[in-house]
Motif scaffolding. Structure first.
Motif, PDB file in Angstrom:
ATOM      1  N   UNK A 159      -9.970 -26.256  18.865  1.00 56.50           N
ATOM      2  CA  UNK A 159      -8.938 -26.951  19.844  1.00 56.50           C
ATOM      3  C   UNK A 159      -9.011 -28.328  19.370  1.00 56.50           C
ATOM      4  N   UNK A 160      -7.377 -28.834  19.620  1.00 61.05           N
ATOM      5  CA  UNK A 160      -7.232 -30.290  19.362  1.00 61.05           C
ATOM      6  C   UNK A 160      -7.131 -30.646  17.853  1.00 61.05           C
ATOM      7  N   UNK A 161      -6.920 -29.750  16.984  1.00 54.91           N
ATOM      8  CA  UNK A 161      -6.722 -29.783  15.574  1.00 54.91           C
ATOM      9  C   UNK A 161      -5.777 -29.552  14.918  1.00 54.91           C
ATOM     10  N   UNK A 162      -5.136 -30.317  14.203  1.00 57.33           N
ATOM     11  CA  UNK A 162      -3.978 -29.740  13.339  1.00 57.33           C
ATOM     12  C   UNK A 162      -4.398 -28.915  12.150  1.00 57.33           C
ATOM     13  N   UNK A 163      -4.116 -27.828  11.886  1.00 55.30           N
ATOM     14  CA  UNK A 163      -4.489 -26.871  11.027  1.00 55.30           C
ATOM     15  C   UNK A 163      -3.473 -26.684  10.012  1.00 55.30           C
ATOM     16  N   UNK A 164      -3.714 -26.963   8.525  1.00 50.52           N
ATOM     17  CA  UNK A 164      -2.375 -26.535   7.695  1.00 50.52           C
ATOM     18  C   UNK A 164      -3.361 -25.608   6.792  1.00 50.52           C
ATOM     19  N   UNK A 165      -2.641 -24.194   6.641  1.00 52.68           N
ATOM     20  CA  UNK A 165      -3.064 -23.285   6.094  1.00 52.68           C
ATOM     21  C   UNK A 165      -2.628 -23.162   4.692  1.00 52.68           C
ATOM     22  N   UNK A 166      -3.785 -22.873   3.661  1.00 54.96           N
ATOM     23  CA  UNK A 166      -3.393 -22.653   2.234  1.00 54.96           C
ATOM     24  C   UNK A 166      -4.123 -21.476   1.477  1.00 54.96           C
ATOM     25  N   UNK A 167      -3.793 -21.094   0.612  1.00 51.73           N
ATOM     26  CA  UNK A 167      -4.457 -20.174  -0.309  1.00 51.73           C
ATOM     27  C   UNK A 167      -5.065 -20.492  -1.419  1.00 51.73           C
ATOM     28  N   UNK A 168      -4.220 -21.035  -2.515  1.00 52.22           N
ATOM     29  CA  UNK A 168      -4.934 -21.425  -3.817  1.00 52.22           C
ATOM     30  C   UNK A 168      -5.366 -22.820  -4.055  1.00 52.22           C
ATOM     31  N   UNK A 169      -5.943 -23.161  -4.914  1.00 51.65           N
ATOM     32  CA  UNK A 169      -6.388 -24.546  -5.404  1.00 51.65           C
ATOM     33  C   UNK A 169      -5.465 -25.615  -5.339  1.00 51.65           C
ATOM     34  N   UNK A 170      -4.208 -25.179  -6.051  1.00 48.54           N
ATOM     35  CA  UNK A 170      -3.269 -26.022  -6.105  1.00 48.54           C
ATOM     36  C   UNK A 170      -2.628 -26.275  -4.682  1.00 48.54           C
ATOM     37  N   UNK A 171      -2.517 -25.251  -4.019  1.00 52.22           N
ATOM     38  CA  UNK A 171      -2.023 -25.674  -2.256  1.00 52.22           C
ATOM     39  C   UNK A 171      -3.013 -26.707  -1.821  1.00 52.22           C
ATOM     40  N   UNK A 172      -4.269 -26.441  -1.834  1.00 51.44           N
ATOM     41  CA  UNK A 172      -5.273 -27.001  -1.283  1.00 51.44           C
ATOM     42  C   UNK A 172      -5.168 -28.547  -1.803  1.00 51.44           C
ATOM     43  N   UNK A 173      -5.283 -28.674  -3.132  1.00 51.61           N
ATOM     44  CA  UNK A 173      -4.758 -30.109  -3.731  1.00 51.61           C
ATOM     45  C   UNK A 173      -3.654 -30.773  -3.100  1.00 51.61           C
ATOM     46  N   UNK A 174      -2.602 -30.021  -3.283  1.00 47.48           N
ATOM     47  CA  UNK A 174      -1.404 -30.700  -2.707  1.00 47.48           C
ATOM     48  C   UNK A 174      -1.279 -31.311  -1.218  1.00 47.48           C
ATOM     49  N   UNK A 175      -1.997 -30.495  -0.544  1.00 43.15           N
ATOM     50  CA  UNK A 175      -2.008 -30.676   1.251  1.00 43.15           C
ATOM     51  C   UNK A 175      -3.355 -31.633   1.444  1.00 43.15           C
ATOM     52  N   UNK A 176      -4.226 -31.812   0.388  1.00 40.43           N
ATOM     53  CA  UNK A 176      -5.227 -32.892   0.730  1.00 40.43           C
ATOM     54  C   UNK A 176      -4.755 -34.217   0.372  1.00 40.43           C
ATOM     55  N   UNK A 177      -4.023 -34.439  -0.732  1.00 35.84           N
ATOM     56  CA  UNK A 177      -3.324 -35.731  -1.025  1.00 35.84           C
ATOM     57  C   UNK A 177      -2.465 -36.025   0.002  1.00 35.84           C
ATOM     58  N   UNK A 178      -1.560 -35.179   0.525  1.00 38.26           N
ATOM     59  CA  UNK A 178      -0.872 -35.718   1.638  1.00 38.26           C
ATOM     60  C   UNK A 178      -1.614 -36.156   2.828  1.00 38.26           C
ATOM     61  N   UNK A 179      -2.601 -35.583   3.274  1.00 37.94           N
ATOM     62  CA  UNK A 179      -3.201 -35.782   4.554  1.00 37.94           C
ATOM     63  C   UNK A 179      -4.120 -36.892   4.357  1.00 37.94           C
ATOM     64  N   UNK A 180      -4.637 -37.206   3.029  1.00 40.25           N
ATOM     65  CA  UNK A 180      -5.512 -38.250   2.934  1.00 40.25           C
ATOM     66  C   UNK A 180      -4.975 -39.555   2.882  1.00 40.25           C
ATOM     67  N   UNK A 181      -3.516 -39.676   2.352  1.00 38.83           N
ATOM     68  CA  UNK A 181      -2.928 -40.953   2.319  1.00 38.83           C
ATOM     69  C   UNK A 181      -3.145 -41.760   3.278  1.00 38.83           C
ATOM     70  N   UNK A 182      -3.093 -41.727   4.627  1.00 38.96           N
ATOM     71  CA  UNK A 182      -3.385 -42.616   5.721  1.00 38.96           C
ATOM     72  C   UNK A 182      -4.700 -42.149   6.466  1.00 38.96           C
ATOM     73  N   UNK A 183      -5.683 -41.492   5.634  1.00 41.74           N
ATOM     74  CA  UNK A 183      -6.820 -41.358   6.667  1.00 41.74           C
ATOM     75  C   UNK A 183      -8.172 -42.297   6.465  1.00 41.74           C
ATOM     76  N   UNK A 184      -8.780 -42.315   7.467  1.00 40.94           N
ATOM     77  CA  UNK A 184     -10.042 -43.224   7.437  1.00 40.94           C
ATOM     78  C   UNK A 184     -11.183 -42.666   6.956  1.00 40.94           C
ATOM     79  N   UNK A 185     -11.216 -41.230   6.780  1.00 43.65           N
ATOM     80  CA  UNK A 185     -12.542 -40.487   6.345  1.00 43.65           C
ATOM     81  C   UNK A 185     -11.846 -39.147   5.755  1.00 43.65           C
ATOM     82  N   UNK A 186     -12.312 -38.574   4.751  1.00 43.80           N
ATOM     83  CA  UNK A 186     -12.051 -37.419   4.135  1.00 43.80           C
ATOM     84  C   UNK A 186     -13.373 -36.608   3.662  1.00 43.80           C
TER      85      UNK A 186
END
Length: 400
Positions: free
Chosen positions: A239-266
Motif C-alpha cells: 500500500x502507498x507505493x507506485x509499482x512499475x512492472x517489468x519483465x526483462x533486464x533491459x526493461x528493468x534497466x530503462x525504468x530504474x534509470x528513469x526513476x532514479x533520476x530525481x531520487x534521494x535513495x535507490x
C-alpha cells in the motif's frame, strides 16, 4: 494493543473499510469508527457498531458531556482514514473541522494515516496533489492509491489499496518508526528478471521480490514517497507505493534509470539476469529426432547497478546494492562480496548467503551490510521487514 480511530469518508470504497476493521480488531486492537455523514449512505452506523463493538456518531453535538471531538483524538494511538476522499484530504490540509472526524484529526497527537480513494482526475488534480503534499510535510502518512477498476467502467489510479495492504502499512506506522524519510523520494527494485529463449521458455532466477516489497513497505512507514520497479513479482502490492512492472533486464534497466533520476535513495534489491540469449527464436524450440540438444549462445547483460552509480553527479542518490552469494574454492561469501562492492561502487551492499536454498522466497532473512566506508554490520536471522528497516537506518545516516 493500540487504540485506533478508523475514519471513513464518503466514497464507494467505504465497504472495503469493513474488512480493514475486521483485520484490526482480530489482531487485538481497539477500534472506534468515526464516519462522515455522507459515508453512511454507503455503509450504515449499525454495521460499524456491530463490527467494532463501540458506538458511532458523526457530529459533535451527541454525547456532548464526553467532549468527543477532543477526547477521541487525544486518546488514540493511530488515526487511520480509509477511504479518504478528496474532500476529506482538503479539509484535513486546511484545518477545517465541521464534523467529528475532522475535529478528531485536529486534536490527534498520534500518527495520522490516510488511504485515498477517488477517481483518477480528482487524484491528479493540482489542488489534491497540493493538499497531499501539505499533509505529508506535516508528518502524516498519505498512501498512494492503487491502479485498477474504479466506479463504473473507469480504470486508473485512485482505487483504494486492498484492506490487507492498508493493514500492513498501519502496523508499520504503529511500530513507532520515526518519519525520518519524510520528504524523501526512494526507488526500490524487486524480483527477478526473465530472458526469453522462445515464446514459452526463459532464463530466470528464484527471486520472489519479498525483500524488495518489504523495503518499500518500511520506507512508506517512515514517510517516503516510494516507487518500486517490480520484475515478475506475484505478491500483493504494498500500500502507498507506485509499482512499475517489468519483465526483462533491459526493461528493468530503462525504468530504474528513469526513476532514479530525481531520487534521494535507490535500493537495487532485484536480481537481474547476468546473461541473455544472443537470439530470440520466434517459434518454440522443438526436440530433435537424434536427441541432440540445441546450443544456446549467451551474451552479458548491462550491469544496472554500476550504471546507476556512474550516472549520478553528486552524492545523491544514496545507492544500495544486493549481492546473493555463495562461497567457492576461490573465496568465501564475504570475500566475493567485498570484491563486488569495490567493483560496483555503490554506498552500501547487502550480502545474502544463498547457499542451500536460503533467503530466496523465504519469509525470513539474514545478511551482512558492507559499507563503502569500510563498515560491516551483521543482521541476525529474522523477518525481512526487520532487515528492511535496518537497511533504511543505514541509508538515513548517509542522507543526513
Amino acid at each position: 494493543m493500540a487504540s485506533i480511530v478508523l475514519g471513513v469518508s464518503g466514497g464507494i470504497a467505504s465497504y472495503k473499510a469493513a474488512e480493514l476493521l475486521r483485520l484490526l480488531t482480530e489482531s487485538g486492537h481497539s477500534v472506534r469508527v468515526v464516519p462522515t455523514e455522507s459515508s453512511l449512505h454507503f455503509v450504515g452506523a449499525a454495521t460499524w457498531e456491530a463490527l467494532s463493538g463501540q458506538p458511532v456518531q458523526v457530529g459533535v453535538f451527541q454525547n456532548v458531556e464526553e467532549v468527543p471531538h477532543v477526547r477521541i483524538g487525544q486518546s488514540a494511538d493511530l488515526v487511520l482514514v480509509a477511504p479518504a476522499t478528496a474532500n476529506t484530504l482538503a479539509k484535513a490540509a486546511h484545518g477545517l473541522a465541521d464534523d467529528l472526524l475532522t475535529n478528531t484529526l485536529l486534536t490527534a497527537r498520534c500518527p495520522v494515516m490516510f488511504a485515498p480513494a477517488m477517481h483518477t482526475e480528482m487524484w491528479e488534480n493540482a489542488a489534491t496533489q497540493a493538499n497531499v503534499e501539505t499533509l505529508r510535510s506535516r508528518g502524516h502518512v498519505v498512501l498512494e492509491p492503487a491502479v485498477g477498476r474504479l466506479t463504473g467502467v473507469d480504470t486508473g489510479k485512485g482505487r483504494l489499496p486492498a484492506p490487507a495492504e492498508i493493514y500492513a502499512a498501519a502496523v508499520n506506522v504503529l511500530a513507532g518508526r520515526e518519519q525520518d524519510l519524510m520528504g524523501r523520494r526512494v526507488v526500490v527494485s524487486a524480483g527477478g528478471t526473465r530472458e526469453f529463449l522462445d515464446p514459452v521458455r526463459y532464463l530466470g532466477n528464484r527471486s520472489s521480490g519479498r525483500q524488495g516489497f518489504a523495503l518499500a513497505e518500511a520506507a512508506v512507514a517512515r514517510g517516503a514517497s516510494v516507487t518500486v520497479v517490480a520484475a515478475n513479482v506475484s505478491l500483493p502490492r504494498p500500500a502507498g507505493v507506485d509499482v512499475v512492472d517489468v519483465v526483462s533486464t533491459e526493461q528493468l534497466r530503462e525504468q530504474m534509470h528513469l526513476a532514479a533520476a530525481d531520487a534521494d535513495a535507490v535500493v537495487m534489491a532485484a536480481a537481474p539476469a547476468d546473461f541473455r540469449p544472443a537470439e530470440f527464436v520466434d517459434a518454440k524450440i522443438k526436440k530433435t529426432a537424434d536427441g541432440v540438444a540445441p546450443q544456446i549462445h549467451l551474451v552479458e547483460n548491462p550491469d544496472i547497478l554500476v550504471e546507476l552509480v556512474a550516472a549520478r553527479t553528486s552524492k545523491r542518490p544514496v545507492i544500495v546494492g544486493f549481492a546473493a552469494e555463495t562461497g567457492d574454492a576461490t573465496a568465501s561469501v564475504i570475500e566475493h562480496a567485498r570484491a563486488k562492492l569495490a567493483r560496483k561502487g555503490c554506498d552500501l551492499l547487502v550480502v545474502n548467503d544463498v547457499s542451500a536454498g536460503k533467503v530466496f522466497g523465504q519469509e525470513d532473512s539474514e545478511a551482512v551490510l558492507l559499507g563503502a566506508d569500510g563498515s560491516v554490520t551483521q543482521f541476525a536471522h529474522g523477518p525481512k521487514s526487520d532487515l528492511a528497516h535496518q537497511v533504511w537506518d543505514a541509508v538515513v545516516q548517509r542522507l543526513d
